[in-house]
Scaffold this motif. Structure first.
Motif, short mmCIF file in Angstrom:
data_model
loop_
_atom_site.label_atom_id
_atom_site.label_comp_id
_atom_site.label_asym_id
_atom_site.label_seq_id
_atom_site.Cartn_x
_atom_site.Cartn_y
_atom_site.Cartn_z
N ASP A 22 -130.29 -9.82 33.34
CA ASP A 22 -130.01 -10.56 34.58
C ASP A 22 -128.96 -9.85 35.41
OD1 ASP A 22 -131.74 -12.86 34.16
OD2 ASP A 22 -130.40 -13.36 32.51
N GLY A 23 -128.07 -9.10 34.75
CA GLY A 23 -127.02 -8.41 35.48
C GLY A 23 -126.15 -7.61 34.53
N VAL A 24 -125.32 -6.74 35.10
CA VAL A 24 -124.39 -5.91 34.33
C VAL A 24 -123.02 -5.99 34.98
CG1 VAL A 24 -123.83 -3.59 33.50
CG2 VAL A 24 -126.23 -4.31 33.69
N PHE A 25 -122.01 -6.38 34.20
CA PHE A 25 -120.65 -6.38 34.71
C PHE A 25 -120.03 -5.02 34.39
CE2 PHE A 25 -120.71 -8.37 30.54
CZ PHE A 25 -119.70 -7.74 29.84
N GLY A 26 -119.41 -4.41 35.42
CA GLY A 26 -118.88 -3.07 35.27
C GLY A 26 -117.37 -3.03 35.33
N LEU A 27 -116.78 -2.13 34.56
CA LEU A 27 -115.34 -1.91 34.59
C LEU A 27 -115.07 -0.42 34.78
CD1 LEU A 27 -112.65 -3.51 32.32
CD2 LEU A 27 -112.57 -1.08 32.83
N TRP A 28 -114.36 -0.10 35.86
CA TRP A 28 -113.90 1.28 36.10
C TRP A 28 -112.41 1.33 35.82
CZ3 TRP A 28 -110.08 3.31 39.18
CH2 TRP A 28 -110.08 4.70 39.36
N TYR A 29 -111.96 2.46 35.26
CA TYR A 29 -110.53 2.60 35.01
C TYR A 29 -110.08 4.01 35.40
CZ TYR A 29 -111.76 5.25 30.81
OH TYR A 29 -112.28 6.18 29.95
N GLY A 30 -108.84 4.12 35.82
CA GLY A 30 -108.25 5.40 36.16
C GLY A 30 -106.81 5.21 36.57
N LYS A 31 -106.00 6.26 36.41
CA LYS A 31 -104.61 6.12 36.86
C LYS A 31 -104.55 6.26 38.38
CE LYS A 31 -102.89 10.89 36.24
NZ LYS A 31 -101.82 11.68 35.61
N GLY A 32 -103.37 6.01 38.93
CA GLY A 32 -103.22 5.92 40.38
C GLY A 32 -103.74 7.12 41.15
N VAL A 33 -103.44 8.32 40.68
CA VAL A 33 -103.94 9.49 41.40
C VAL A 33 -105.46 9.61 41.26
CG1 VAL A 33 -101.78 10.78 41.36
CG2 VAL A 33 -103.33 10.96 39.41
N GLY A 34 -106.02 9.02 40.20
CA GLY A 34 -107.47 8.95 40.07
C GLY A 34 -108.08 7.98 41.06
N VAL A 35 -107.34 6.91 41.39
CA VAL A 35 -107.79 5.99 42.44
C VAL A 35 -107.85 6.74 43.77
CG1 VAL A 35 -107.25 3.87 43.71
CG2 VAL A 35 -106.83 3.98 41.25
N ASP A 36 -106.84 7.56 44.04
CA ASP A 36 -106.86 8.37 45.27
C ASP A 36 -108.12 9.23 45.32
OD1 ASP A 36 -104.40 7.35 45.93
OD2 ASP A 36 -103.26 9.08 45.21
N ARG A 37 -108.41 9.90 44.21
CA ARG A 37 -109.56 10.80 44.18
C ARG A 37 -110.88 10.03 44.34
NH1 ARG A 37 -111.11 15.68 39.98
NH2 ARG A 37 -113.34 15.66 40.45
N ALA A 38 -110.95 8.83 43.78
CA ALA A 38 -112.20 8.08 43.77
C ALA A 38 -112.36 7.17 44.98
CB ALA A 38 -112.28 7.24 42.50
N CYS A 39 -111.44 7.24 45.95
CA CYS A 39 -111.43 6.26 47.04
C CYS A 39 -112.76 6.20 47.79
CB CYS A 39 -110.30 6.57 48.02
SG CYS A 39 -110.20 5.41 49.40
N GLU A 40 -113.33 7.34 48.12
CA GLU A 40 -114.57 7.34 48.91
C GLU A 40 -115.71 6.68 48.13
OE1 GLU A 40 -117.08 8.29 52.28
OE2 GLU A 40 -115.00 7.78 51.90
N SER A 41 -115.80 6.96 46.83
CA SER A 41 -116.85 6.34 46.02
C SER A 41 -116.64 4.84 45.91
CB SER A 41 -116.86 6.97 44.62
OG SER A 41 -117.27 8.31 44.68
N LEU A 42 -115.37 4.41 45.74
CA LEU A 42 -115.08 2.98 45.69
C LEU A 42 -115.42 2.31 47.02
CD1 LEU A 42 -111.64 3.06 43.84
CD2 LEU A 42 -113.72 1.98 42.99
N LYS A 43 -115.09 2.99 48.11
CA LYS A 43 -115.33 2.41 49.43
C LYS A 43 -116.83 2.27 49.71
CE LYS A 43 -113.86 2.95 54.26
NZ LYS A 43 -113.04 3.79 55.18
N LEU A 44 -117.60 3.31 49.42
CA LEU A 44 -119.04 3.26 49.69
C LEU A 44 -119.72 2.20 48.83
CD1 LEU A 44 -119.90 7.06 50.01
CD2 LEU A 44 -119.82 5.36 51.84
N GLY A 45 -119.34 2.12 47.55
CA GLY A 45 -119.91 1.10 46.69
C GLY A 45 -119.52 -0.30 47.14
N ASN A 46 -118.27 -0.45 47.55
CA ASN A 46 -117.79 -1.75 48.01
C ASN A 46 -118.48 -2.18 49.29
OD1 ASN A 46 -116.10 -4.04 47.92
ND2 ASN A 46 -114.55 -3.05 49.18
N PHE A 47 -118.76 -1.23 50.20
CA PHE A 47 -119.52 -1.55 51.41
C PHE A 47 -120.90 -2.09 51.03
CE2 PHE A 47 -117.84 0.39 55.54
CZ PHE A 47 -116.52 0.20 55.17
N GLU A 48 -121.52 -1.46 50.02
CA GLU A 48 -122.84 -1.91 49.58
C GLU A 48 -122.74 -3.28 48.90
OE1 GLU A 48 -125.90 0.93 47.75
OE2 GLU A 48 -124.97 -0.06 46.02
N GLY A 49 -121.73 -3.46 48.05
CA GLY A 49 -121.49 -4.76 47.45
C GLY A 49 -121.80 -4.84 45.97
N ALA A 50 -121.31 -5.92 45.37
CA ALA A 50 -121.53 -6.19 43.95
C ALA A 50 -122.64 -7.21 43.78
CB ALA A 50 -120.25 -6.71 43.31
#
Length: 294
Positions: A64-92
């Motif tokens: 029916d669905g999959v709950f996802g957990l991403w983890y990374g330290k703060g500088v990893g958040v900086d690096r992953a910002c574009e991927s987080l933003k594009l996925g967030n625009f699409e939605g959960a």
């Protein structure tokens, strides 16, 4: 519901031993249909979890669905910002959910730079929950998935060295907390969750003008922001979140100011759990009539 979990990310202090802890719990993960696949890098890990929200787009799924957990330290958040933003625009997905755990090293203990993630997470339009204790990491983590499923937002959980590099005894939250669905927020036609092949400006409108207010309303309905010390007299009203909230309580205790003394002096304390986008209604209600607000 028949759901599964998917965890991916990239190690780094203060989340440097999370992957080894997951590997050590492999039998438990297998028993609960939770798959851990560490990412080659931070943004690929985000994209892998983004795919778990899209399972219905690629044929019939047995889940029916999959709950996802991403983890990374703060500088990893900086690096992953574009991927987080594009996925967030699409939605959960409504029966999935995306939780992004950011490990912040405020003191630069084991990083080339001291870092905090709020600015980057806000740039990607992720609501940010900030737990103060290990117990609240569990409580806010469950709440973050529920908020993600309701609002369609990817939701961030800000953790720091002081709440991760330690051990503690905690009271576990209920397995199925009775979350309240808001009744004071408008929903767009077709709902809040992800849709396929939406134009960029349509995605942005849905996220900024519908999903984020829904996330704040969900926090308000479920009392994630709390007035900890209150009273009729309002001399000094303090707002403090996360680890700084614990420091504030310690400072008051060092001054000999317990709850009774605070009531007498008109000192009040408000602890927001959702630090962005904050619930302005609750904040204004708390601050109203105060001689000073800190």
């Amino acid at each position: 519901l028949k759901t599964a979990g998917y965890i991916s990310g990239y190690r780094g202090s203060p989340l440097g031993v999370y992957d080894s802890s997951l590997w050590a719990a492999q039998k438990l993960l297998d028993a609960h249909a939770i798959r851990f696949v560490p990412g080659l890098n931070e943004e690929l890990a985000v994209s892998a979890i983004r795919g778990t929200q899209e399972i219905d787009w690629f044929g019939k799924s047995g889940l029916d669905g999959v709950f996802g957990l991403w983890y990374g330290k703060g500088v990893g958040v900086d690096r992953a910002c574009e991927s987080l933003k594009l996925g967030n625009f699409e939605g959960a997905a409504a029966k999935g959910g995306f939780l992004a755990v950011a490990g912040d090293d405020h003191g630069g203990k084991s990083s080339d730079s001291a870092h905090q993630s709020e600015q980057t997470l806000i740039a990607a339009f992720l609501p940010v929950l900030y737990p103060a204790t290990i117990g609240e990491i569990l409580e806010f983590g469950l709440f973050g998935w529920a908020m993600s499923r309701y609002s369609g937002c990817y939701v961030a959980l800000k953790c720091i060295t002081d709440t991760l590099d330690l051990t503690a005894a905690v009271e576990l939250p209920g397995i199925h907390p009775p979350y309240i669905i808001p009744t004071d927020v408008a929903l767009p036609p077709g709902g809040l969750n992800l849709r396929q092949n939406q134009p960029p400006l349509v995605e942005e409108d849905r996220l900024v003008n519908w999903r984020l207010p829904a996330a704040t309303a969900f926090a308000r309905a479920n009392g994630i922001d709390r007035t900890v010390i209150d009273g009729e007299r309002r001399s000094l009203s303090i707002v403090s979140a996360g680890k700084a909230y614990l420091d504030t309580r310690q400072a008051l205790a060092d001054l000999g100011l317990d709850d009774t003394a605070c009531h007498r002096l008109g000192i009040r304390l408000y602890k927001p759990g959702l630090i962005w986008p904050m619930d302005k209604d609750r904040l204004v209600e708390f601050a109203a009539g105060s001689d000073a607000l800190l």
